[in-house]
Design a protein around this motif. Structure first.
Motif, PDB file in Angstrom:
ATOM      1  N   GLN A   1       0.818  -1.200   0.000  1.00 11.12           N
ATOM      2  CA  GLN A   1       0.000   0.000   0.000  1.00 11.12           C
ATOM      3  C   GLN A   1       0.863   1.267   0.000  1.00 11.12           C
ATOM      4  O   GLN A   1       0.542   2.252  -0.663  1.00 11.12           O
ATOM      5  N   ASP A   2       1.978   1.208   0.736  1.00  7.08           N
ATOM      6  CA  ASP A   2       2.914   2.341   0.729  1.00  7.08           C
ATOM      7  C   ASP A   2       3.475   2.567  -0.668  1.00  7.08           C
ATOM      8  O   ASP A   2       3.629   3.715  -1.113  1.00  7.08           O
ATOM      9  N   LEU A   3       3.790   1.480  -1.360  1.00  9.50           N
ATOM     10  CA  LEU A   3       4.327   1.595  -2.718  1.00  9.50           C
ATOM     11  C   LEU A   3       3.295   2.196  -3.669  1.00  9.50           C
ATOM     12  O   LEU A   3       3.637   3.019  -4.527  1.00  9.50           O
ATOM     13  N   GLN A   4       2.045   1.789  -3.533  1.00  7.60           N
ATOM     14  CA  GLN A   4       1.008   2.346  -4.404  1.00  7.60           C
ATOM     15  C   GLN A   4       0.851   3.846  -4.175  1.00  7.60           C
ATOM     16  O   GLN A   4       0.723   4.618  -5.129  1.00  7.60           O
ATOM     17  N   ARG A   5       0.869   4.273  -2.926  1.00  9.38           N
ATOM     18  CA  ARG A   5       0.774   5.707  -2.640  1.00  9.38           C
ATOM     19  C   ARG A   5       1.961   6.465  -3.224  1.00  9.38           C
ATOM     20  O   ARG A   5       1.809   7.584  -3.732  1.00  9.38           O
ATOM     21  N   ALA A   6       3.142   5.858  -3.158  1.00 13.44           N
ATOM     22  CA  ALA A   6       4.328   6.511  -3.723  1.00 13.44           C
ATOM     23  C   ALA A   6       4.224   6.632  -5.240  1.00 13.44           C
ATOM     24  O   ALA A   6       4.569   7.666  -5.823  1.00 13.44           O
ATOM     25  N   LEU A   7       3.742   5.589  -5.900  1.00 13.71           N
ATOM     26  CA  LEU A   7       3.586   5.626  -7.357  1.00 13.71           C
ATOM     27  C   LEU A   7       2.571   6.681  -7.790  1.00 13.71           C
ATOM     28  O   LEU A   7       2.678   7.240  -8.882  1.00 13.71           O
ATOM     29  N   ASP A   8       1.592   6.952  -6.929  1.00 12.65           N
ATOM     30  CA  ASP A   8       0.558   7.937  -7.248  1.00 12.65           C
ATOM     31  C   ASP A   8       0.955   9.358  -6.851  1.00 12.65           C
ATOM     32  O   ASP A   8       0.198  10.297  -7.097  1.00 12.65           O
ATOM     33  N   ASP A   9       2.126   9.512  -6.261  1.00 14.18           N
ATOM     34  CA  ASP A   9       2.579  10.819  -5.815  1.00 14.18           C
ATOM     35  C   ASP A   9       2.850  11.735  -7.014  1.00 14.18           C
ATOM     36  O   ASP A   9       3.086  11.272  -8.135  1.00 14.18           O
ATOM     37  N   GLU A  10       2.816  13.051  -6.772  1.00 13.71           N
ATOM     38  CA  GLU A  10       3.107  14.009  -7.846  1.00 13.71           C
ATOM     39  C   GLU A  10       4.543  13.912  -8.330  1.00 13.71           C
ATOM     40  O   GLU A  10       4.848  14.290  -9.465  1.00 13.71           O
ATOM     41  N   ALA A  11       5.436  13.444  -7.463  1.00 14.89           N
ATOM     42  CA  ALA A  11       6.827  13.192  -7.847  1.00 14.89           C
ATOM     43  C   ALA A  11       7.086  11.699  -7.635  1.00 14.89           C
ATOM     44  O   ALA A  11       7.706  11.290  -6.649  1.00 14.89           O
ATOM     45  N   PRO A  12       6.604  10.843  -8.543  1.00 17.44           N
ATOM     46  CA  PRO A  12       6.578   9.406  -8.278  1.00 17.44           C
ATOM     47  C   PRO A  12       7.949   8.760  -8.114  1.00 17.44           C
ATOM     48  O   PRO A  12       8.102   7.851  -7.293  1.00 17.44           O
ATOM     49  N   TYR A  13       8.945   9.216  -8.871  1.00 15.54           N
ATOM     50  CA  TYR A  13      10.249   8.554  -8.735  1.00 15.54           C
ATOM     51  C   TYR A  13      10.848   8.824  -7.365  1.00 15.54           C
ATOM     52  O   TYR A  13      11.310   7.897  -6.682  1.00 15.54           O
ATOM     53  N   THR A  14      10.852  10.069  -6.924  1.00 14.05           N
ATOM     54  CA  THR A  14      11.411  10.415  -5.619  1.00 14.05           C
ATOM     55  C   THR A  14      10.647   9.722  -4.494  1.00 14.05           C
ATOM     56  O   THR A  14      11.251   9.174  -3.562  1.00 14.05           O
ATOM     57  N   ALA A  15       9.309   9.735  -4.577  1.00 12.17           N
ATOM     58  CA  ALA A  15       8.497   9.108  -3.535  1.00 12.17           C
ATOM     59  C   ALA A  15       8.719   7.596  -3.504  1.00 12.17           C
ATOM     60  O   ALA A  15       8.828   6.997  -2.427  1.00 12.17           O
ATOM     61  N   THR A  16       8.800   6.962  -4.674  1.00 16.66           N
ATOM     62  CA  THR A  16       8.994   5.510  -4.721  1.00 16.66           C
ATOM     63  C   THR A  16      10.404   5.143  -4.281  1.00 16.66           C
ATOM     64  O   THR A  16      10.607   4.115  -3.618  1.00 16.66           O
ATOM     65  N   LEU A  17      11.379   5.964  -4.616  1.00 18.29           N
ATOM     66  CA  LEU A  17      12.750   5.738  -4.160  1.00 18.29           C
ATOM     67  C   LEU A  17      12.797   5.670  -2.639  1.00 18.29           C
ATOM     68  O   LEU A  17      13.477   4.802  -2.061  1.00 18.29           O
ATOM     69  N   ARG A  18      12.091   6.546  -1.989  1.00 12.32           N
ATOM     70  CA  ARG A  18      12.057   6.534  -0.526  1.00 12.32           C
ATOM     71  C   ARG A  18      11.286   5.330   0.003  1.00 12.32           C
ATOM     72  O   ARG A  18      11.669   4.715   1.000  1.00 12.32           O
ATOM     73  N   ALA A  19      10.174   4.989  -0.671  1.00 10.35           N
ATOM     74  CA  ALA A  19       9.309   3.914  -0.183  1.00 10.35           C
ATOM     75  C   ALA A  19       9.973   2.547  -0.254  1.00 10.35           C
ATOM     76  O   ALA A  19       9.741   1.693   0.608  1.00 10.35           O
ATOM     77  N   VAL A  20      10.811   2.308  -1.259  1.00  9.06           N
ATOM     78  CA  VAL A  20      11.389   0.964  -1.443  1.00  9.06           C
ATOM     79  C   VAL A  20      12.594   0.728  -0.534  1.00  9.06           C
ATOM     80  O   VAL A  20      13.085  -0.409  -0.448  1.00  9.06           O
ATOM     81  N   ALA A  21      13.088   1.745   0.121  1.00 11.63           N
ATOM     82  CA  ALA A  21      14.259   1.581   0.994  1.00 11.63           C
ATOM     83  C   ALA A  21      13.990   0.500   2.037  1.00 11.63           C
ATOM     84  O   ALA A  21      12.985   0.534   2.744  1.00 11.63           O
ATOM     85  N   GLY A  22      14.888  -0.460   2.107  1.00  6.41           N
ATOM     86  CA  GLY A  22      14.760  -1.548   3.072  1.00  6.41           C
ATOM     87  C   GLY A  22      13.897  -2.709   2.618  1.00  6.41           C
ATOM     88  O   GLY A  22      13.780  -3.711   3.336  1.00  6.41           O
ATOM     89  N   MET A  23      13.280  -2.626   1.449  1.00  2.00           N
ATOM     90  CA  MET A  23      12.424  -3.712   0.956  1.00  2.00           C
ATOM     91  C   MET A  23      13.237  -4.665   0.076  1.00  2.00           C
ATOM     92  O   MET A  23      13.064  -4.736  -1.143  1.00  2.00           O
ATOM     93  N   GLN A  24      14.151  -5.421   0.684  1.00  2.00           N
ATOM     94  CA  GLN A  24      14.991  -6.334  -0.083  1.00  2.00           C
ATOM     95  C   GLN A  24      14.175  -7.427  -0.784  1.00  2.00           C
ATOM     96  O   GLN A  24      14.584  -7.968  -1.820  1.00  2.00           O
ATOM     97  N   GLU A  25      13.010  -7.768  -0.198  1.00  2.00           N
ATOM     98  CA  GLU A  25      12.180  -8.832  -0.787  1.00  2.00           C
ATOM     99  C   GLU A  25      11.560  -8.417  -2.119  1.00  2.00           C
ATOM    100  O   GLU A  25      11.041  -9.253  -2.859  1.00  2.00           O
ATOM    101  N   LEU A  26      11.614  -7.124  -2.429  1.00  2.00           N
ATOM    102  CA  LEU A  26      11.031  -6.643  -3.679  1.00  2.00           C
ATOM    103  C   LEU A  26      11.872  -7.028  -4.887  1.00  2.00           C
ATOM    104  O   LEU A  26      11.338  -7.293  -5.977  1.00  2.00           O
TER     105      LEU A  26
END
Length: 250
Positions: A196-221
């Motif tokens: 859900q955090d990733l989806q919110r980041a992808l929908d952000d007005e600055a999606p790359y920056t928001a998703t870059l922050r959201a994926v931090a620590g998600m090694q399983e991705l």
């Protein structure tokens, strides 16, 4: 008599280059407003050519081109500047990103938002912050899959459309989309709240920056996206991925 269309001052990156003749090159170029296009750079291999020092991968350019054929003629190319050429693992990662675009993007299909994400990941690759390399790649992979319609919504189960339970584990799989993880998928899954955090980041007005922050620590991705990308590319291992493995084995 119809005149061929000429495009000027177009933001672009060179993804790949092929020999076309003793003196010329065919370029695969990712442009902001025209998508992936093929250009012939006549005389670019000559020592005196103005194209020779400019047509490098992972460097921001402004190009001019014209023609109506599938392969158009490069008329001009200028280095925009401000970008350091990646080295080492970052350089290989750049070639990996380029291979994804070559395999997954259709010709002449504009993706301006994806172009902006590509420019952002190239900037990350050229920076001195090595800790941002893997999150930067994951963010770009997610945005690429979404932009070309291969990423399902990450806030619901794909087949049932049921809401995700924040503490339950879900896996992203080819064809099935986002599914409840089985016992054998625990190491390649994320909690519902993370998706859900990733989806919110992808929908952000600055999606790359928001998703870059959201994926931090998600090694399983990483294994999930790798499997999904390989599936849609139609190969068990990308060429650049195999090159990385071969170099690590030396």
């Amino acid at each position: 008599m119809a005149t061929s269309r000429r495009i000027s001052d177009e933001p672009a990156f060179v993804l790949h280059r092929y020999d076309w003749s003793e003196s010329s090159l065919i370029l695969e170029v990712f442009s902001r407003h025209h998508g992936r296009i093929a250009l012939v750079a006549k005389g670019a291999k000559r020592p005196s050519s103005n194209f020779r020092p400019v047509l490098l991968p992972l460097q921001p350019l402004r190009v001019a081109f014209g023609g109506d054929a599938e392969i158009r003629a490069l008329k001009g190319a200028e280095w925009v500047g401000g970008q350091v050429m990646p080295t080492g693992d970052a350089l290989l990662s750049g070639y990996y990103v380029n291979e994804l675009l070559l395999r997954l993007l259709a010709r002449d299909d504009p993706h301006p938002r994806l172009f902006d994400a590509y420019a952002a990941v190239v900037h990350v690759l050229g920076s001195e912050h090595g800790e941002a390399l893997q999150p930067g790649l994951r963010a770009f992979e997610l945005l690429l899959l979404r932009e070309i319609g291969l990423l399902p919504s990450l806030d619901a189960q794909t087949t049932t459309l049921q809401d995700l339970q924040p503490s339950a584990r879900y896996a992203l799989v080819p064809e099935g989309g986002l599914v409840l993880a089985g016992a054998d998928q625990e190491r390649a899954s994320l909690a519902g709240a993370q998706w859900q955090d990733l989806q919110r980041a992808l929908d952000d007005e600055a999606p790359y920056t928001a998703t870059l922050r959201a994926v931090a620590g998600m090694q399983e991705l990483k294994p999930q996206l790798r499997h999904l990308l390989h599936y849609h590319c139609g190969v068990p291992t990308l060429r650049t991925r195999q090159l990385m493995l071969d170099l690590q084995a030396l």
